[in-house]
Every structure is written in C-alpha cells, then in structure tokens.
Design an enzyme around this catalytic site. Structure first.
Site, short mmCIF file in Angstrom:
data_model
loop_
_atom_site.label_atom_id
_atom_site.label_comp_id
_atom_site.label_asym_id
_atom_site.label_seq_id
_atom_site.Cartn_x
_atom_site.Cartn_y
_atom_site.Cartn_z
N LEU A 82 -21.92 115.66 2.71
CA LEU A 82 -22.43 114.67 3.98
C LEU A 82 -21.86 113.47 3.56
O LEU A 82 -22.22 113.21 2.49
CB LEU A 82 -23.75 114.95 4.19
CG LEU A 82 -24.28 116.27 4.84
CD1 LEU A 82 -26.01 115.97 5.21
CD2 LEU A 82 -23.91 116.63 6.33
N ASP A 83 -21.37 112.84 4.47
CA ASP A 83 -20.66 111.37 4.34
C ASP A 83 -22.06 110.42 4.06
O ASP A 83 -23.01 110.60 4.32
CB ASP A 83 -20.08 110.84 5.56
CG ASP A 83 -18.92 111.39 6.08
OD1 ASP A 83 -18.04 112.11 5.35
OD2 ASP A 83 -18.80 111.56 7.29
N ILE A 84 -21.77 109.51 3.62
CA ILE A 84 -22.87 108.39 3.13
C ILE A 84 -23.78 107.87 4.21
O ILE A 84 -25.04 107.94 3.85
CB ILE A 84 -22.12 107.28 2.32
CG1 ILE A 84 -23.37 106.42 1.38
CG2 ILE A 84 -21.43 106.35 3.03
CD1 ILE A 84 -23.03 105.41 0.52
N HIS A 169 -14.85 113.25 7.86
CA HIS A 169 -15.21 112.71 9.16
C HIS A 169 -15.00 113.36 10.35
O HIS A 169 -14.68 112.79 11.37
CB HIS A 169 -14.66 111.35 9.24
CG HIS A 169 -15.04 110.27 8.07
ND1 HIS A 169 -16.36 110.27 7.84
CD2 HIS A 169 -14.37 109.36 7.35
CE1 HIS A 169 -16.50 109.11 6.81
NE2 HIS A 169 -15.41 109.01 6.55
#
Length: 220
Positions: A82-84, A169
C-alpha cells in the site's frame, strides 16, 4: 527459563536447549501452560498513512515497526504494497506460498478500495472503468466503480473501486484519467479478507481460523 525449570517436555522438566523435539507429538509447557506449535503466522493490519509497506526502510517507519517483538520474531512480511499515503487492510505473513498465490496475476484476486475524490465522478466514469483504462505503461483490466456519495456543493465524490490488479498508484491513476483527483484512499478488502472495522489505524490482530480457511479456499 530452562535452567529455572519453567519448561517441561511431556511432563518432565527439561533444562537443556539441545533436546530434539517433535513439534507435532511432544507436549511443551511453559509455567504449566501448553505451547502450540505454529509454523506460519497471519496478521491483519489497518495500515496507517506515513508508514511503508516493507520489512525495512532507512527513512520511514515500516509496518513491522507497528508489531510487537513476538510477531516480528515470526519474520512476517507484507503481502503486496500500500502506498505510504494509503491506509487500510494489509495482510502480513511468513507463508510464502499463500502470499505468492494472492499476488499471482493468474488468480485475479479482487481488492476493493474506498476513495475520497476531488471532483464529481459520473456514470460515464463507471463505464470507462468497466471497459479498462489505457494508461501510459499498461492498460488496466476492467474494474468496478461504485459511486457512494456525490457532493455537488463541495465538488467531491466518495467512490469504491474493485480491481483484480495492484499496479503502482493504480486507483489514483485511473481516477486521474477521468480528470479527477484522489485525496484519500483506503483498502477495504483483499480476496475474502475484509478489514475489521474495530481495528484502529496502526492496530493489528491475528486472522481468525474462519478468515484463514476462507482465504485459502478462495485461492485453492
């Protein structure tokens, strides 16, 4: 602990760490409590923003930093990323076979996200998602877009997106293709696994027996 006589093997105090045991048959007790042998560990986490989905990072805290010493000692790793700045459901395990199956493109494991969007998402966008969106580096598989709430006054939308991929993304880029911007993104599901609404951000727990059985059955 061994020297203090706090460990028993099949009812007898054992003070040597060199004793060979059969983890399936021998009964190991610590302070009178039977210990269960666990080959693999499975944890559900509500990942917060600002934390990296990795086992180590020189600049940021990782999801392993949120675990306790016992959980970390299992050498678990996050299944997928999961992106930051994305929060929500993350599975951590040391079961490489299960992780590989969940991430395999051949399995088409669905993941559902809830997003707060700057801009008004439309029925036309629903149809665009369903056709498969062509991005610069790849064309997305057809995805399901649900319009949860539309606020015309604030010029924002809340949506749910279900995808079978998980490229970098991807949800943000798909929404961007439609001329809008994701301002908050949360993952709700991964396959049969659903984020426990009682888990606060940064909290985690073991998977229940039922959750693990359903997850395994779904990728069998």
């Amino acid at each position: 602990m061994l020297k203090a006589g706090r460990v028993t093997v099949n009812g007898k105090k054992e003070k040597s760490a060199k004793l060979q045991i059969d983890e399936e048959r021998d009964e190991i007790c610590f302070d009178g409590q039977v210990l269960e042998y666990e080959e693999f560990a499975y944890y559900m986490m509500n990942k917060p923003q600002g934390v990296i989905s990795a086992t180590e990072d020189s600049k940021h805290r990782t999801v392993l930093d949120l675990l306790d010493d016992i959980a970390r000692s299992k050498e678990v790793f996050p299944v997928g990323r999961l992106d930051i700045d994305t929060h929500g459901l993350l599975l951590l395990t040391n079961d490489g076979q299960l992780a590989h199956a969940l991430l395999s493109p051949k399995r088409h494991v669905d993941k559902t996200y809830q997003a707060q969007v700057k801009g008004i998402m439309t029925q036309g966008d629903v149809e665009t998602f369903a056709k498969g969106i062509p991005l610069k580096d790849f064309t997305c598989q057809p995805a399901k877009l649900e319009l949860v709430t539309i606020d015309s006054e604030k010029h924002q939308s809340q949506i749910r997106v279900t995808i079978a991929e998980g490229k970098f993304h991807q949800v943000k880029r798909m929404v961007g293709y439609c001329g809008k911007e994701v301002v908050d993104l949360q993952r709700l599901t991964m396959g049969t696994l659903v984020l426990d609404e009682n888990l606060q951000r940064g909290e985690w727990r073991r998977l229940t027996k039922e959750e693990l059985e359903d997850l395994r059955a779904s990728i069998a």
